[in-house]
Design a protein around this motif. Sequence first.
Motif, PDB file in Angstrom:
ATOM      1  N   THR A   1       2.462  -4.210  -7.697  1.00 42.24           N
ATOM      2  CA  THR A   1       3.283  -4.641  -6.572  1.00 42.24           C
ATOM      3  C   THR A   1       3.169  -3.581  -5.476  1.00 42.24           C
ATOM      4  O   THR A   1       2.692  -2.459  -5.717  1.00 42.24           O
ATOM      5  N   ARG A   2       3.630  -3.929  -4.279  1.00 40.99           N
ATOM      6  CA  ARG A   2       3.595  -2.968  -3.179  1.00 40.99           C
ATOM      7  C   ARG A   2       4.405  -1.724  -3.511  1.00 40.99           C
ATOM      8  O   ARG A   2       3.971  -0.592  -3.239  1.00 40.99           O
ATOM      9  N   GLU A   3       5.557  -1.907  -4.125  1.00 38.92           N
ATOM     10  CA  GLU A   3       6.413  -0.766  -4.468  1.00 38.92           C
ATOM     11  C   GLU A   3       5.729   0.136  -5.494  1.00 38.92           C
ATOM     12  O   GLU A   3       5.797   1.374  -5.397  1.00 38.92           O
ATOM     13  N   GLU A   4       5.080  -0.473  -6.483  1.00 42.20           N
ATOM     14  CA  GLU A   4       4.360   0.327  -7.493  1.00 42.20           C
ATOM     15  C   GLU A   4       3.212   1.086  -6.856  1.00 42.20           C
ATOM     16  O   GLU A   4       2.943   2.246  -7.198  1.00 42.20           O
ATOM     17  N   TRP A   5       2.532   0.409  -5.919  1.00 38.64           N
ATOM     18  CA  TRP A   5       1.398   1.065  -5.247  1.00 38.64           C
ATOM     19  C   TRP A   5       1.863   2.276  -4.435  1.00 38.64           C
ATOM     20  O   TRP A   5       1.256   3.338  -4.490  1.00 38.64           O
ATOM     21  N   VAL A   6       2.967   2.107  -3.679  1.00 41.32           N
ATOM     22  CA  VAL A   6       3.488   3.214  -2.870  1.00 41.32           C
ATOM     23  C   VAL A   6       3.892   4.380  -3.761  1.00 41.32           C
ATOM     24  O   VAL A   6       3.626   5.549  -3.454  1.00 41.32           O
TER      25      VAL A   6
ATOM     26  N   LEU B   1       2.409   9.999  -5.578  1.00 43.42           N
ATOM     27  CA  LEU B   1       2.036  10.967  -6.610  1.00 43.42           C
ATOM     28  C   LEU B   1       0.643  11.533  -6.345  1.00 43.42           C
ATOM     29  O   LEU B   1       0.404  12.739  -6.478  1.00 43.42           O
ATOM     30  N   LEU B   2      -0.265  10.650  -5.956  1.00 44.16           N
ATOM     31  CA  LEU B   2      -1.622  11.097  -5.652  1.00 44.16           C
ATOM     32  C   LEU B   2      -1.634  12.000  -4.426  1.00 44.16           C
ATOM     33  O   LEU B   2      -2.399  12.973  -4.366  1.00 44.16           O
ATOM     34  N   LEU B   3      -0.793  11.706  -3.440  1.00 40.38           N
ATOM     35  CA  LEU B   3      -0.726  12.520  -2.222  1.00 40.38           C
ATOM     36  C   LEU B   3      -0.403  13.970  -2.546  1.00 40.38           C
ATOM     37  O   LEU B   3      -0.965  14.896  -1.953  1.00 40.38           O
TER      38      LEU B   3
END
Length: 242
Positions: free
Chosen positions: A7-12, A17-19
Amino acid sequence: MEGNNATREEWVSARKLLLEKEKEYTKAGDALAEQRRQLPHIKVDDPYSFHGPNGPLTLADLFEGRQQLIIYHFMLGPDQKEGCVGCSFVADNVPVYLQHLHSRDTTFAMISRAPLEQIEAFKKRMGWTMPWYSSFGSDFNYHFHATNDESVAPVMSNWEDKESLEQKGKLFFTRGEQSGLSVFIVGPQGGVYHTYSGYERGVEGLLVTNQLLDLTARGRQDQLPHGIKALGWLLHDRYNGE
């Protein structure tokens, strides 16, 4: 990609975390670059000899009046009709407009051991415009580990000697032309000093194509699961359908 949807929320959430890891990576790179700048400088006493379109040159001449010089050791030997595919890939990634480097008092050039006429012919075919000189007849390549021939100089590749290379099965690196880059600076009284050299994956910073692919879901596509053929690079005039 299939099996990695969200979902968009999961992606954000995953992106944040990756950032944090990307920021750590950037800061580590900055720290490493500072350590690289702190390496000691070695005076180069041999003027060496090179051949360019306008005649013979010394190492000092290659600076073109600037303080720093970056040399890419391009694998093109006297007995080779065309350049190494990997080195050609590097050359394709070198900026067309070197004025940005020049604004930082830095010159870029490539050097190969092939005679100048061989270099000029391949350079014209590839459409490159960067300076590219011949070190044919000079010891330059041997002293900076861009050509390995133990009858001329001790074998060394990426700071490993011949015995170490043979023990690891890296026989390719024990003889013939090798790729890499070397960096020089004009020091006190106009002397030339060697400040850095990098080989193998040490030149990956030049490969903008790979850095762009690293941003994509499929990546570089050069290390794929077992049974799937990895993609290699070609000379840019050999791709079909371009």
